[in-house]
Write a protein that holds these residues in place. Structure first.
Motif, mmCIF file in Angstrom:
data_model
loop_
_atom_site.group_PDB
_atom_site.id
_atom_site.type_symbol
_atom_site.label_atom_id
_atom_site.label_comp_id
_atom_site.label_asym_id
_atom_site.label_seq_id
_atom_site.Cartn_x
_atom_site.Cartn_y
_atom_site.Cartn_z
ATOM 1 N N TYR A 114 24.452 44.165 81.697
ATOM 2 C CA TYR A 114 24.315 42.870 82.362
ATOM 3 C C TYR A 114 22.937 42.701 82.998
ATOM 4 C CZ TYR A 114 25.106 39.086 85.711
ATOM 5 O OH TYR A 114 25.007 37.918 86.439
ATOM 6 N N ARG A 115 22.420 43.736 83.649
ATOM 7 C CA ARG A 115 21.151 43.638 84.364
ATOM 8 C C ARG A 115 20.001 44.353 83.655
ATOM 9 N NH1 ARG A 115 21.163 41.714 89.549
ATOM 10 N NH2 ARG A 115 23.201 41.185 90.421
ATOM 11 N N CYS A 116 20.204 44.799 82.441
ATOM 12 C CA CYS A 116 19.134 45.498 81.727
ATOM 13 C C CYS A 116 18.045 44.517 81.294
ATOM 14 C CB CYS A 116 19.697 46.213 80.495
ATOM 15 S SG CYS A 116 20.688 47.665 80.895
ATOM 16 N N LEU A 117 16.802 44.841 81.626
ATOM 17 C CA LEU A 117 15.692 43.979 81.228
ATOM 18 C C LEU A 117 15.441 44.063 79.727
ATOM 19 C CD1 LEU A 117 13.205 44.666 84.157
ATOM 20 C CD2 LEU A 117 14.800 42.755 83.881
ATOM 21 N N ASP A 118 15.622 45.255 79.147
ATOM 22 C CA ASP A 118 15.474 45.468 77.712
ATOM 23 C C ASP A 118 16.710 46.208 77.230
ATOM 24 O OD1 ASP A 118 14.828 46.509 75.128
ATOM 25 O OD2 ASP A 118 12.700 46.312 75.567
ATOM 26 N N VAL A 119 17.653 45.473 76.673
ATOM 27 C CA VAL A 119 18.952 46.049 76.306
ATOM 28 C C VAL A 119 18.802 47.139 75.253
ATOM 29 C CG1 VAL A 119 21.182 45.553 75.225
ATOM 30 C CG2 VAL A 119 20.254 43.998 76.965
ATOM 31 N N ALA A 120 18.004 46.895 74.220
ATOM 32 C CA ALA A 120 17.846 47.881 73.158
ATOM 33 C C ALA A 120 17.229 49.172 73.694
ATOM 34 C CB ALA A 120 16.988 47.318 72.033
ATOM 35 N N TYR A 171 25.031 37.947 77.785
ATOM 36 C CA TYR A 171 24.058 38.777 78.490
ATOM 37 C C TYR A 171 22.673 38.655 77.845
ATOM 38 C CZ TYR A 171 27.919 41.216 80.926
ATOM 39 O OH TYR A 171 29.008 41.528 81.701
ATOM 40 N N ALA A 172 21.650 38.923 78.641
ATOM 41 C CA ALA A 172 20.252 38.900 78.165
ATOM 42 C C ALA A 172 19.930 37.583 77.466
ATOM 43 C CB ALA A 172 19.979 40.081 77.238
ATOM 44 N N GLY A 173 20.374 36.503 78.082
ATOM 45 C CA GLY A 173 20.092 35.189 77.508
ATOM 46 C C GLY A 173 20.726 34.967 76.155
ATOM 47 N N GLY A 174 21.838 35.649 75.897
ATOM 48 C CA GLY A 174 22.543 35.508 74.623
ATOM 49 C C GLY A 174 22.046 36.438 73.540
ATOM 50 N N ARG A 175 21.170 37.392 73.897
ATOM 51 C CA ARG A 175 20.577 38.280 72.891
ATOM 52 C C ARG A 175 21.054 39.729 72.997
ATOM 53 N NH1 ARG A 175 16.586 35.133 75.020
ATOM 54 N NH2 ARG A 175 15.915 36.836 76.380
ATOM 55 N N ALA A 176 21.949 40.027 73.923
ATOM 56 C CA ALA A 176 22.324 41.424 74.160
ATOM 57 C C ALA A 176 23.013 42.058 72.958
ATOM 58 C CB ALA A 176 23.221 41.527 75.397
ATOM 59 N N GLU A 177 23.964 41.348 72.360
ATOM 60 C CA GLU A 177 24.674 41.932 71.218
ATOM 61 C C GLU A 177 23.712 42.218 70.071
ATOM 62 O OE1 GLU A 177 29.277 40.379 71.485
ATOM 63 O OE2 GLU A 177 27.833 39.093 70.454
ATOM 64 N N MET A 178 22.841 41.288 69.783
ATOM 65 C CA MET A 178 21.886 41.483 68.692
ATOM 66 C C MET A 178 20.959 42.664 68.980
ATOM 67 S SD MET A 178 19.439 38.639 66.882
ATOM 68 C CE MET A 178 20.915 37.678 66.490
ATOM 69 N N ALA A 179 20.615 42.849 70.252
ATOM 70 C CA ALA A 179 19.736 43.951 70.622
ATOM 71 C C ALA A 179 20.401 45.305 70.394
ATOM 72 C CB ALA A 179 19.319 43.817 72.085
ATOM 73 N N LEU A 180 21.721 45.330 70.356
ATOM 74 C CA LEU A 180 22.444 46.594 70.187
ATOM 75 C C LEU A 180 22.668 46.967 68.725
ATOM 76 C CD1 LEU A 180 25.165 46.235 72.961
ATOM 77 C CD2 LEU A 180 23.237 47.828 72.953
ATOM 78 N N LEU A 186 30.025 51.980 84.963
ATOM 79 C CA LEU A 186 29.016 51.248 84.199
ATOM 80 C C LEU A 186 27.762 51.032 85.036
ATOM 81 C CD1 LEU A 186 31.318 48.571 82.507
ATOM 82 C CD2 LEU A 186 30.469 50.714 81.522
ATOM 83 N N LEU A 187 26.670 51.619 84.604
ATOM 84 C CA LEU A 187 25.396 51.513 85.302
ATOM 85 C C LEU A 187 24.389 50.799 84.419
ATOM 86 C CD1 LEU A 187 23.719 52.450 87.834
ATOM 87 C CD2 LEU A 187 22.988 54.388 86.407
ATOM 88 N N SER A 188 23.681 49.818 84.989
ATOM 89 C CA SER A 188 22.640 49.107 84.241
ATOM 90 C C SER A 188 21.280 49.702 84.604
ATOM 91 C CB SER A 188 22.654 47.612 84.582
ATOM 92 O OG SER A 188 23.811 46.990 84.074
ATOM 93 N N THR A 189 20.683 50.424 83.687
ATOM 94 C CA THR A 189 19.348 50.966 83.901
ATOM 95 C C THR A 189 18.710 51.306 82.561
ATOM 96 O OG1 THR A 189 18.038 52.684 85.015
ATOM 97 C CG2 THR A 189 20.168 53.354 84.114
ATOM 98 N N GLY A 190 17.404 51.183 82.501
ATOM 99 C CA GLY A 190 16.664 51.627 81.330
ATOM 100 C C GLY A 190 15.754 52.794 81.666
ATOM 101 N N ASN A 191 15.885 53.301 82.900
ATOM 102 C CA ASN A 191 15.034 54.371 83.397
ATOM 103 C C ASN A 191 15.683 55.727 83.122
ATOM 104 O OD1 ASN A 191 13.954 56.390 85.292
ATOM 105 N ND2 ASN A 191 12.786 54.674 86.132
ATOM 106 N N PRO A 192 15.069 56.583 82.304
ATOM 107 C CA PRO A 192 15.690 57.882 81.969
ATOM 108 C C PRO A 192 15.956 58.751 83.184
ATOM 109 C CG PRO A 192 13.868 57.404 80.484
ATOM 110 C CD PRO A 192 13.801 56.383 81.575
ATOM 111 N N GLU A 193 15.047 58.754 84.139
ATOM 112 C CA GLU A 193 15.253 59.582 85.338
ATOM 113 C C GLU A 193 16.434 59.077 86.147
ATOM 114 O OE1 GLU A 193 12.956 61.061 89.408
ATOM 115 O OE2 GLU A 193 11.858 59.929 87.870
ATOM 116 N N HIS A 194 16.516 57.752 86.293
ATOM 117 C CA HIS A 194 17.652 57.187 87.017
ATOM 118 C C HIS A 194 18.963 57.515 86.308
ATOM 119 C CE1 HIS A 194 14.987 53.852 89.020
ATOM 120 N NE2 HIS A 194 14.699 55.080 89.427
ATOM 121 N N TRP A 195 18.945 57.424 84.978
ATOM 122 C CA TRP A 195 20.157 57.725 84.218
ATOM 123 C C TRP A 195 20.580 59.179 84.405
ATOM 124 C CZ3 TRP A 195 23.746 54.997 81.521
ATOM 125 C CH2 TRP A 195 24.663 55.760 80.772
#
Length: 298
Positions: free
Chosen positions: A10-16, A36-45, A263-272
């Protein structure tokens, strides 16, 4: 702990990018939605799911992506009014959106959540809305468009609009004893502690889901990033001595009775990695959880 960390998009800036990171770190689940992601989240996955076929994915149906509303109207799946309103759980729309999600994701979703069924629901109509949704979802399961379904809600449980036994009853009515209702998703955090307090006393959505064999997905475990600034050193010491506010907050959520996935929204490897470590620690005792509830309230 019995809970596992999953990626919420939901809050990921770059879903892929976030999904690739999480999958490479051993994530088992990614949760998304068409809006999510302006309607682009599923496609990004799509590429991520192809590269990691063992990665499970859940999507949702209810909120209408702005980019898909006019398409749904032309397809006869949506009325113009529903498209304008931005949320729809009419059976025709559910069927259309789930088929679309399967195509976009490139495979059958493992779960499809009814997304905030309480949204703009007239008084007294929530039971009928859920039942009609479950009928459409059971049909999607029979057609192998989805594998199973659940209910993702922000305030459906907390407001008393419905409870887990009601969901089970409606699913059995829609699909018989072998219905495909498998999960619920709701906010659990240091801000939303009521489900934890109730579970410690043996009732509420977490306890009911555990008793019914439903998986519980805890959403917004950091309350949109606000919790780290709210957790005092004294509270962190009470929960998990020596740990950061994020780690302490996640430990509470992951230790809540019945919670299966956080469920955590993050793209940061260290945070993950830090979050996975916090979720993977031994569960906090019920006494610690009770003290947290006593300090913070519900």
């Amino acid at each position: 702990m019995t809970a596992r960390l999953g990626l919420g998009t939901y809050r990921c800036l770059d879903v892929a990018e976030a999904a690739l990171m999480a999958a490479s770190q051993g994530a088992e689940w990614v949760d998304t939605a068409p809006n999510y992601a302006g309607g682009r989240a599923e496609m990004a996955l799509t590429v991520v799911l192809a590269a990691y076929p063992e990665l499970c994915v859940s999507t949702k149906v209810g909120f209408i992506p702005a980019c898909a509303g006019h398409i749904g109207v032309r397809a006869g799946a949506l009325s113009a009014a529903d498209a304008e309103g931005g949320h729809c759980l009419a059976p025709d729309y559910i069927s259309w959106q789930l088929a679309r999600s399967k195509i976009v994701l490139g495979r059958e979703p493992d779960l499809a959540f009814v997304h905030n069924p309480e949204h703009a629901c007239p008084d007294g109509e929530i039971t009928g809305r859920l039942y009609r949704s479950f009928v459409a979802l059971e049909e999607a399961c029979s057609q192998q468009i989805i594998s199973a379904y659940g209910v993702a809600t922000w305030r459906g449980f907390s407001s008393g609009l419905f409870d887990v036994p009601t969901l089970i009853e409606l699913a059995a009515k829609a699909g018989g004893p072998n219905h495909h209702l498998r999960a619920v998703q709701l906010p659990v955090s240091l801000v939303h502690l009521a489900p934890v307090a109730q579970a410690l006393d043996g009732h509420g959505p977490l306890a009911d889901a555990l008793a019914a064999g439903l998986e519980v997905f805890a959403s917004a475990p950091l309350h949109g990033g606000e919790i780290p600034g709210m957790a005092t050193p004294e509270l962190c010491e009470l929960i998990a001595p020596g740990k950061t506010p994020v780690e302490a907050a996640l430990a509470v959520v992951a230790s809540a009775p019945g919670v299966k996935r956080v469920l955590l929204s993050t793209g940061n490897p260290e945070h993950w990695m830090r979050a996975a470590g916090a979720v993977g620690r031994p569960s906090l005792s019920p006494n610690v959880l009770r003290r947290v509830v006593d300090v913070l309230g519900t």
